[in-house]
Design a protein around this motif. Structure first.
Motif, short mmCIF file in Angstrom:
data_model
loop_
_atom_site.label_atom_id
_atom_site.label_comp_id
_atom_site.label_asym_id
_atom_site.label_seq_id
_atom_site.Cartn_x
_atom_site.Cartn_y
_atom_site.Cartn_z
N ALA A 238 0.83 -1.21 0.00
CA ALA A 238 0.00 0.00 0.00
C ALA A 238 0.86 1.26 0.00
CB ALA A 238 -0.93 0.00 1.21
N LEU A 239 1.93 1.25 0.79
CA LEU A 239 2.80 2.43 0.86
C LEU A 239 3.52 2.69 -0.45
CD1 LEU A 239 4.32 2.09 4.45
CD2 LEU A 239 2.56 3.68 3.67
N ASP A 240 3.78 1.65 -1.22
CA ASP A 240 4.40 1.86 -2.54
C ASP A 240 3.51 2.75 -3.41
OD1 ASP A 240 6.59 0.36 -1.86
OD2 ASP A 240 5.91 -1.47 -2.89
N VAL A 241 2.21 2.62 -3.23
CA VAL A 241 1.27 3.49 -3.96
C VAL A 241 1.22 4.87 -3.34
CG1 VAL A 241 -1.14 3.80 -4.67
CG2 VAL A 241 -0.11 1.50 -4.68
N ALA A 244 4.49 7.02 -3.85
CA ALA A 244 4.97 7.28 -5.20
C ALA A 244 5.15 8.79 -5.40
CB ALA A 244 3.99 6.71 -6.22
N ASP A 245 5.85 9.16 -6.47
CA ASP A 245 6.13 10.58 -6.71
C ASP A 245 4.86 11.41 -6.80
OD1 ASP A 245 8.80 10.06 -6.71
OD2 ASP A 245 9.01 10.01 -8.89
N ASP A 246 3.79 10.80 -7.31
CA ASP A 246 2.51 11.51 -7.42
C ASP A 246 1.53 11.05 -6.35
OD1 ASP A 246 2.10 8.97 -8.34
OD2 ASP A 246 0.90 9.55 -10.08
N GLY A 247 2.07 10.52 -5.24
CA GLY A 247 1.23 9.96 -4.20
C GLY A 247 0.77 10.96 -3.15
N ALA A 253 0.82 18.28 -0.43
CA ALA A 253 1.51 19.54 -0.68
C ALA A 253 0.63 20.47 -1.51
CB ALA A 253 2.83 19.28 -1.39
N ARG A 254 -0.03 19.92 -2.52
CA ARG A 254 -0.91 20.75 -3.35
C ARG A 254 -2.12 21.23 -2.55
NH1 ARG A 254 -0.29 16.53 -7.04
NH2 ARG A 254 -2.54 16.05 -7.04
N ALA A 255 -2.65 20.35 -1.71
CA ALA A 255 -3.84 20.70 -0.93
C ALA A 255 -3.54 21.81 0.07
CB ALA A 255 -4.37 19.46 -0.21
#
Length: 268
Positions: A238-241, A244-247, A253-255
């Motif tokens: 699950a953490l691999d998802v 991820a760079d877009d995870g 950060a965007r929020a």
């Protein structure tokens, strides 16, 4: 009440009510408190009668005012609040988006603290970011610290601009956590769990994890995460998802950047 209250709370809604409850629980003398609430609930009236604080006292300069109304009410309320302040008063504002300059242009206080608590204040587990302008004396800052501590921890920031970041992280943060619970429960539903069971599992997981954080201040969140994660196991999958760079980190950060930008916009 013969003497004017030394501490005036303006607004006894959710956050103002939480502050009031925290002060009373901490032993602040009720006779020193005045609450300005134009349409007090029956519960507030009963509390005032039981505890002995003044409800809608006659205007007179107070040592400290805590401003906890809705930000959009400030312009209309300011003329009626001005008599509660003078040049020696401390004004503590928890109004989102209202800058020191905005407050100073409407109310006659020179010593101003802007603060941003969050909703766990309702159970005494909030955290508040606070900023004091140069005119706030050490004694007044200590007063602000004591009052804001009535609902949880207090962290001081060195610039007013940082309050917008505090708003984005801890002020709005509880909503992010609640959304995580919703999303986790929906994930369980999608994998076949009954909705009520998925929600119970999600809620209990976040509740317990938060308490583990609370009870382990010497252990970083990173270490706690790694303690759950076995190499090559289910959590790692699950953490691999999520990592991820877009995870999750990029999404958060965007929020938070969007929330901070909106705080700046509301400040004008």
């Amino acid at each position: 009440m013969d003497a004017a209250p030394a501490l005036v709370l303006v607004g006894a809604g959710k956050m103002g009510g939480a502050l009031l409850g925290g002060w009373l629980a901490a032993g602040v003398e009720p006779g020193t408190i005045g609450v300005v609430e134009p349409e007090p609930s029956d519960a507030l009236k009963n509390l005032a009668a039981e505890k002995g604080f003044a409800l809608n006292p006659a205007p007179a300069p107070a040592r400290t005012m805590v401003l906890a109304i809705k930000p959009q009410m400030l312009d209309a309320a300011a003329p009626g609040l001005a008599p509660f302040l003078d040049a020696d008063s401390l004004l503590i504002s928890i109004l989102a988006g209202k800058t020191v300059a905005n407050l100073a242009s409407r109310l006659p206080a020179r010593a101003i603290v802007r603060a941003m608590p969050n909703t766990p204040a309702a159970i005494g587990r909030g955290i508040t970011g606070a900023f004091a302008i140069a005119q706030v004396t050490p004694a007044q800052r200590e007063t602000a610290q004591e009052l804001l501590s009535g609902v949880g921890a207090v962290e001081w920031v060195s610039s007013e601009q940082a309050i917008d970041v505090v708003t984005a992280i801890s002020g709005s943060g509880p909503a992010y956590v609640f959304l995580l619970v919703e999303a986790l429960a929906k994930g369980g539903e999608a994998l076949g769990l009954p909705p009520d069971l998925a929600m119970r599992l999600a809620r209990a997981t976040v509740e317990g994890s938060g308490e583990l954080l609370h009870l382990s201040p010497e252990i970083s969140a990173e270490i706690l995460r790694k303690n759950v994660t076995s190499p090559g196991g289910t959590t790692q999958a699950a953490l691999d998802v999520l990592m991820a760079d877009d995870g999750l980190a990029a999404l958060m950060a965007r929020a938070t950047a969007a929330a901070a930008k909106r705080a700046e916009e509301l400040a004008g």
